[in-house]
Design an enzyme around this catalytic site. Structure first.
Site, PDB file in Angstrom:
ATOM      1  N   LYS A 261       0.914  -1.230   0.100  1.00 17.21           N
ATOM      2  CA  LYS A 261       0.151  -0.062  -0.105  1.00 17.21           C
ATOM      3  C   LYS A 261       0.868   1.271   0.181  1.00 17.21           C
ATOM      4  O   LYS A 261       2.199   1.094  -0.103  1.00 17.21           O
ATOM      5  CB  LYS A 261      -0.877  -0.037   1.056  1.00 17.21           C
ATOM      6  CG  LYS A 261      -1.856  -1.229   1.217  1.00 17.21           C
ATOM      7  CD  LYS A 261      -2.801  -1.253   0.181  1.00 17.21           C
ATOM      8  CE  LYS A 261      -3.607  -2.803  -0.117  1.00 17.21           C
ATOM      9  NZ  LYS A 261      -4.396  -3.046   0.983  1.00 17.21           N
TER      10      LYS A 261
HETATM   11  C1  LIG Z   1      -5.478  -4.351   1.432  1.00 18.74           C
HETATM   12  C2  LIG Z   1      -6.817  -4.062   1.543  1.00 18.74           C
HETATM   13  C3  LIG Z   1      -7.447  -4.572   2.719  1.00 18.74           C
HETATM   14  C4  LIG Z   1      -7.062  -5.297   3.923  1.00 18.74           C
HETATM   15  O1  LIG Z   1      -5.855  -4.707   4.372  1.00 18.74           O
HETATM   16  P1  LIG Z   1      -5.096  -5.399   5.510  1.00 18.74           P
HETATM   17  O2  LIG Z   1      -4.349  -4.190   6.273  1.00 18.74           O
HETATM   18  O3  LIG Z   1      -4.301  -6.435   4.589  1.00 18.74           O
HETATM   19  O4  LIG Z   1      -5.919  -6.349   6.398  1.00 18.74           O
HETATM   20  C5  LIG Z   1      -8.848  -4.120   2.738  1.00 18.74           C
HETATM   21  N1  LIG Z   1      -9.443  -3.410   1.769  1.00 18.74           N
HETATM   22  C6  LIG Z   1      -8.768  -3.191   0.426  1.00 18.74           C
HETATM   23  C7  LIG Z   1      -9.438  -2.709  -0.366  1.00 18.74           C
HETATM   24  C8  LIG Z   1      -7.499  -3.663   0.546  1.00 18.74           C
HETATM   25  O5  LIG Z   1      -6.741  -3.089  -0.669  1.00 18.74           O
END
Ligand SMILES: *Cc1c(COP(=O)(O)O)cnc(C)c1O
Length: 383
Positions: free
Chosen positions: A188
């Site tokens: 991210k």
């Molecule tokens: C990455 C992601 C999540 C989950 O994130 P985590 O921190 O891995 O639990 C939820 N929603 C979206 C749209 C994502 O891209």
């Protein structure tokens, strides 16, 4: 292999984590408080609650808003499964709103139509989870108007959109959403290894989120059912979880946050460059809403001939380009099929999925890396 996404860790990040290792607090402590304060200030939110990942943040957000059995949560089928699973964790029913073929975000006309029908059938949602796909914000002004008209709460899944903007507002400032969710997974925009956050302007929701993050246990006399037995006393006043973030993670988060704007700027430059380099190819490039400033988590190209996607994807992977596909529509997953969802139910999301390829995009990607990706893609499309 050039990955589709990758963290950017500096010496300053490493030092920040090592400093915590030598300090008194390893789990939730002063670094978590500081990360929450700095992120709230960055976004212009009243409160920020750090947790162990965004999935936990989505779960707590739904609980804090009172979602439970007999209630409904609606989200986009074009998302990671976590945006929908949080509803199921609470015992609620989950449903989807099809996407806009131009933005790949939840379609507002489709939402309006579904709400009208749901009102007639007395099946309105309690919580809506719009997802800012690839980093570009949904049409939040219109979604807020519908929330006020139909009486549902908004949990915006901004996992892709940390550092992005909509209509001149930072994502997470709480202008439109009741709660905003960020993810700090390594692919991210900024990372804490694993990590997530829930931002809100409601002091009541923030207090609820904090309580549920740590077992539903409180040491605050104001939250207790009666007077404290002594200085050691705590009470469990709700069924909470251990969803805490560690100080190690939060220190990394603070250090990364200081470079967030640089990361978004570099992603934006690379995305613009992809746009120029790919303009003459038979691909649909990501359309940008002039009201939004994307954080550019993903750069998705869409093959105009669906049969081509597999061939092009395989050619990229064979040449060491770590392309990916975001997302397999959630309602087509076996778990959701068992709940009664069917192929063909959300045709725009399915059509989009069949042609989509995410190209590598991350701050440390070089222009030479990008030229290579483009060359491989160009050859694959020509053959
Ligand atoms: C990455 C992601 C999540 C989950 O994130 P985590 O921190 O891995 O639990 C939820 N929603 C979206 C749209 C994502 O891209």
């Amino acid at each position: 292999m050039i990955p589709y996404g990758r963290q950017a860790i500096s010496d300053q990040d490493v030092e920040a984590v090592v400093d915590v290792l030598r300090s008194d607090f390893l789990t939730q402590g002063p670094a978590v408080e500081r990360f929450e304060r700095e992120m709230a200030a960055y976004c212009g939110a009243h409160d920020a609650v750090a947790v162990c990942n965004a999935t936990a943040a989505l779960h707590l957000a739904c609980l804090a808003l009172g979602l439970g059995p007999g209630d409904r949560l609606w989200t986009s089928p074009n998302t990671f499964v976590a945006s929908a699973n949080c509803g199921l964790y609470c015992g609620a029913d989950v449903d989807f709103v099809d996407i806009d073929p131009r933005t790949y975000n939840m379609s507002v006309p489709a939402l309006r139509k579904k709400l009208e029908l749901a009102r007639a059938e007395r099946r309105l949602p309690k919580v809506l989870v719009p997802v800012h796909f690839a980093g570009q914000a949904c049409d939040m002004g219109e979604i807020r108007r519908l929330a006020d008209e139909y009486g549902f709460s908004i949990v915006e899944d901004a996992s892709h959109a940390v550092g992005g903007e909509y209509a001149g507002h930072k994502i997470g400032d709480g202008t439109w959403a009741d709660i905003t969710i960020f993810s700090f997974h390594p692919v991210k925009i900024i990372t804490t290894g694993e990590g997530g956050m829930a931002l809100t302007n409601s002091p009541e929701l923030a207090e609820r989120l904090r309580l549920l993050r740590s077992h539903g246990v409180t040491r605050d006399p104001a939250q207790m059912t009666g007077p404290a037995d002594g200085q050691w006393y705590y009470q469990q006043v709700a069924l909470g979880f251990n969803y805490r973030m560690t100080d190690l993670q939060a220190a990394l988060g603070c250090s990364q946050l200081s470079r967030l704007d640089d990361f978004v700027e570099r992603r934006t430059q690379l995305a613009q460059r992809y746009g120029e380099l790919l303009a003459d190819l038979p691909l649909t490039l990501p359309w940008q809403d002039p009201a939004a400033k994307s954080a550019w988590h993903l750069f998705v190209v869409h093959c105009q001939q669906t049969a081509e996607r597999g061939r092009v994807f395989n050619a990229l992977r064979a040449a060491g380009v770590g392309a990916n596909v975001h997302y397999i529509p959630v309602h087509t997953q076996p778990h959701y099929q068992r709940l009664g969802f069917r192929q063909g139910q959300f045709p725009e999301a399915e059509h989009y999925y069949h042609g989509a390829i995410s190209l590598p995009l991350f701050p440390l990607m070089t222009e030479a890396d990008q030229d290579y990706v483009v060359e491989v893609l160009r050859k694959a499309l020509a053959s």
